[in-house]
Design an enzyme around this catalytic site. Sequence first.
Site, PDB file in Angstrom:
ATOM      1  CB  THR A 155      -1.014   0.091   0.998  1.00 49.74           C
ATOM      2  OG1 THR A 155      -0.003  -0.172   2.469  1.00 49.74           O
ATOM      3  CG2 THR A 155      -2.032  -1.069   0.879  1.00 49.74           C
ATOM      4  N   GLY A 156       2.059   1.171   0.321  1.00 48.85           N
ATOM      5  CA  GLY A 156       3.126   2.454   0.111  1.00 48.85           C
ATOM      6  C   GLY A 156       3.149   2.745  -1.400  1.00 48.85           C
TER       7      GLY A 156
ATOM      8  CE  LYS B  12      -2.717   1.479   5.662  1.00 50.25           C
ATOM      9  NZ  LYS B  12      -3.603   3.091   5.668  1.00 50.25           N
TER      10      LYS B  12
ATOM     11  CD  GLU C  36      21.646   2.490  -0.819  1.00 53.06           C
ATOM     12  OE1 GLU C  36      22.776   2.737  -1.023  1.00 53.06           O
ATOM     13  OE2 GLU C  36      20.797   3.109  -1.526  1.00 53.06           O
TER      14      GLU C  36
ATOM     15  CD  GLU D 120      29.864  -3.524  -5.860  1.00 55.64           C
ATOM     16  OE1 GLU D 120      29.854  -3.402  -4.723  1.00 55.64           O
ATOM     17  OE2 GLU D 120      29.465  -3.113  -6.912  1.00 55.64           O
TER      18      GLU D 120
ATOM     19  CG  HIS E 149      27.112  -1.278  -3.883  1.00 57.84           C
ATOM     20  ND1 HIS E 149      27.129  -2.045  -4.788  1.00 57.84           N
ATOM     21  CD2 HIS E 149      25.865  -0.587  -4.002  1.00 57.84           C
ATOM     22  CE1 HIS E 149      26.417  -2.060  -5.804  1.00 57.84           C
ATOM     23  NE2 HIS E 149      25.298  -0.922  -5.181  1.00 57.84           N
TER      24      HIS E 149
END
Length: 286
Positions: A14-15, A40, A95, A209, A246
């Site tokens: 719902t966000g 919700k 993140e 990486e 990162h």
Amino acid sequence: MISTKPNVLVQGITGSEGTYWTEQMLAYGTVVVAGCTPGKAGQQVAGVPVYGTVADALDVHPIDLSVIFVPARFAKDAAVEAFMAGVPSVIVLAEFVPVHDTMEMLAIARANEARLIGPNCPGIVFPGRDFVGIMPGWSNKLFAPGRIGVVSRSGSLGALINLNLVAAGFGQSAFLGLGGDPIVGTTFHDALEWFEADPGTDAIVLLGEVGGPMEEEAAEYIPSLTKPVVAFIAGQNAPEGKKMGHAGAMVSGGKGTAASKMEALAVAGAHVATVPTDVVALLRNL
């Protein structure tokens, strides 16, 4: 990895982000069977029923995979709820998830014989079939059905290489974003095992990486593969002790350098690119 089209649960549906990406996934053909947001229950998002708990959703729908659209501070609780309810695979997109939260999520996933993908990852794309996460699977500039398996720690680097592959006439069997944190639930070794077993994959592109041992650990497995691996390592000029985008992309104590990873991969038999554009040339040579 999911070999057949999964039934998907969206936690945090719902966000604004959950709603937007649910709509995009549905439009591309992803089977989103349910959403979950505490408080919700009874609502709908793009025709998808919303439940207050993961357990309530599982009482009504078979669920193969959950994707979590919640802020980093809530990611652990959402993932643990899914694992404890019996969801076999969970993608954590957020993140800045604390490392100790990731460690706890991973421990609970293993205890429940489930798989954690991420955190800090863009998700999975099966071109022409479905996608789960925040990578634009519908883009015909980035993705085309094909037989190259692509696995990347970085979503942006993955997008660049996918763009080059499609422009050169290649397509992907799947794209998997592992995430750029120091600890992630699914590794390069895991991805290599899956692509090796996948009959729809002829060659594998590994995009790593600097920082951490994940690429070197994957290199130990490469000699046993029957499929060729093309690899590129980002951060070849990264200074020691400086984080490069990162949380996991940091050279420390002389370990985790691009040079050490490239050498390990080359010794293992991978075809190692020095610049991103070399990936396409190496695939053509194969």
